[in-house]
Write an enzyme that holds these catalytic residues in place. Structure first.
Site, PDB file in Angstrom:
ATOM      1  N   ARG A   7     -64.983 -23.885  -9.139  1.00 39.32           N
ATOM      2  CA  ARG A   7     -64.837 -25.218  -8.547  1.00 39.32           C
ATOM      3  C   ARG A   7     -66.229 -25.781  -8.270  1.00 39.32           C
ATOM      4  O   ARG A   7     -67.173 -25.029  -8.024  1.00 39.32           O
ATOM      5  CB  ARG A   7     -64.050 -25.138  -7.242  1.00 39.32           C
ATOM      6  CG  ARG A   7     -63.781 -26.509  -6.618  1.00 39.32           C
ATOM      7  CD  ARG A   7     -62.865 -26.392  -5.410  1.00 39.32           C
ATOM      8  NE  ARG A   7     -62.655 -27.706  -4.805  1.00 39.32           N
ATOM      9  CZ  ARG A   7     -63.037 -28.044  -3.589  1.00 39.32           C
ATOM     10  NH1 ARG A   7     -63.670 -27.169  -2.817  1.00 39.32           N
ATOM     11  NH2 ARG A   7     -62.795 -29.251  -3.122  1.00 39.32           N
ATOM     12  N   HIS A   8     -66.350 -27.078  -8.298  1.00 34.78           N
ATOM     13  CA  HIS A   8     -67.612 -27.751  -8.000  1.00 34.78           C
ATOM     14  C   HIS A   8     -68.037 -27.512  -6.554  1.00 34.78           C
ATOM     15  O   HIS A   8     -67.244 -27.089  -5.708  1.00 34.78           O
ATOM     16  CB  HIS A   8     -67.477 -29.253  -8.257  1.00 34.78           C
ATOM     17  CG  HIS A   8     -66.399 -29.895  -7.430  1.00 34.78           C
ATOM     18  ND1 HIS A   8     -66.577 -30.243  -6.105  1.00 34.78           N
ATOM     19  CD2 HIS A   8     -65.128 -30.222  -7.748  1.00 34.78           C
ATOM     20  CE1 HIS A   8     -65.475 -30.784  -5.637  1.00 34.78           C
ATOM     21  NE2 HIS A   8     -64.572 -30.777  -6.598  1.00 34.78           N
ATOM     22  N   ARG A  58     -69.270 -34.561  -9.776  1.00 34.74           N
ATOM     23  CA  ARG A  58     -69.411 -33.368  -8.949  1.00 34.74           C
ATOM     24  C   ARG A  58     -69.229 -32.079  -9.756  1.00 34.74           C
ATOM     25  O   ARG A  58     -69.902 -31.084  -9.507  1.00 34.74           O
ATOM     26  CB  ARG A  58     -68.439 -33.421  -7.773  1.00 34.74           C
ATOM     27  CG  ARG A  58     -66.973 -33.577  -8.150  1.00 34.74           C
ATOM     28  CD  ARG A  58     -66.167 -34.046  -6.948  1.00 34.74           C
ATOM     29  NE  ARG A  58     -64.720 -34.091  -7.161  1.00 34.74           N
ATOM     30  CZ  ARG A  58     -64.058 -35.143  -7.621  1.00 34.74           C
ATOM     31  NH1 ARG A  58     -64.712 -36.238  -7.982  1.00 34.74           N
ATOM     32  NH2 ARG A  58     -62.748 -35.104  -7.744  1.00 34.74           N
ATOM     33  N   GLU A  82     -59.848 -33.852 -12.143  1.00 34.61           N
ATOM     34  CA  GLU A  82     -58.949 -33.674 -11.011  1.00 34.61           C
ATOM     35  C   GLU A  82     -57.724 -34.581 -11.152  1.00 34.61           C
ATOM     36  O   GLU A  82     -57.686 -35.482 -12.000  1.00 34.61           O
ATOM     37  CB  GLU A  82     -59.707 -33.958  -9.700  1.00 34.61           C
ATOM     38  CG  GLU A  82     -58.913 -33.742  -8.421  1.00 34.61           C
ATOM     39  CD  GLU A  82     -58.349 -32.333  -8.255  1.00 34.61           C
ATOM     40  OE1 GLU A  82     -57.464 -31.945  -9.052  1.00 34.61           O
ATOM     41  OE2 GLU A  82     -58.774 -31.631  -7.320  1.00 34.61           O
TER      42      GLU A  82
END
Length: 198
Positions: A7-8, A58, A82
């Site tokens: 995940r970022h 991001r 997302e």
């Protein structure tokens, strides 16, 4: 084949208390530090052969920090973005609840939010990118995937062949790392949401 899912790092939306989704906020200074720590850990312990990432800022920035250390190819995949939260993107939670209140029993899984997608759309998108990756990148031993919490949870459900109506959620912290492995006759979870690099 191993799937290294990341995940970022923390984004500005996390501090502002707004609905993020497709709103394209950059990493915070802390988020950049988290991403650099993740990249250092991954390059030392779990170096990927290739990196795939969501094009949202991001995630892309997080992936680029890993690529700087690895020197391998980085490709952007739109299906790793997302959840498309449509009209909610960038709105404060308070404003969103006034302008676009949820139905009393919540939004049905097949109903899309205005200008966005439904939970079922997100699941099908996760299924699509999962199958694309394991087919198109099967010649690589380890594929790094840099994405977002909601998509990652659905991606893991696809890996586990869970039903569309599954209520399980796989949480991921900022720069949390998951390692999944696909063998001829088995799908193996090596670990989920590793955060020791922080």
């Amino acid at each position: 084949m191993e799937l290294l899912i990341v995940r970022h790092g923390q984004s500005e939306a996390d501090l502002l208390g707004v609905h993020e989704g497709r709103a394209d906020f950059p990493l915070t200074k802390l988020g950049e530090q988290q991403a650099r720590k993740m990249a250092a850990y991954v390059s030392e312990h779990l170096p990927p052969d290739i990196i795939l990432a969501s094009p949202l800022l991001r995630a892309r920035s997080t992936a680029e920090m890993l690529q700087e250390l690895m020197g391998c190819d980085l490709f952007l995949e739109n299906d790793l973005m997302e959840f498309n939260n449509g009209v909610l993107a960038g709105l404060s939670r308070e404003e969103a609840s006034m302008k676009y209140p949820l139905p009393p029993k919540g939004r049905p899984i097949h109903i899309a939010i205005e200008q966005g997608e439904s939970e079922l759309d997100l699941r099908f998108r996760a299924e699509k990118i999962f199958h694309k990756i394991i087919l198109d990148y099967q010649s690589y031993n380890r594929v790094a995937i840099v994405s977002h919490g909601g998509l990652i949870s659905q991606f893991i459900k696809a890996f586990l062949k869970q039903p569309n109506s599954s209520e399980y959620v796989f949480a991921t912290g900022d720069t949390g790392i998951h390692l999944l492995e696909i063998k001829e006759n088995a799908r193996i979870i090596r670990f989920l949401n590793k955060l020791e690099h922080l």
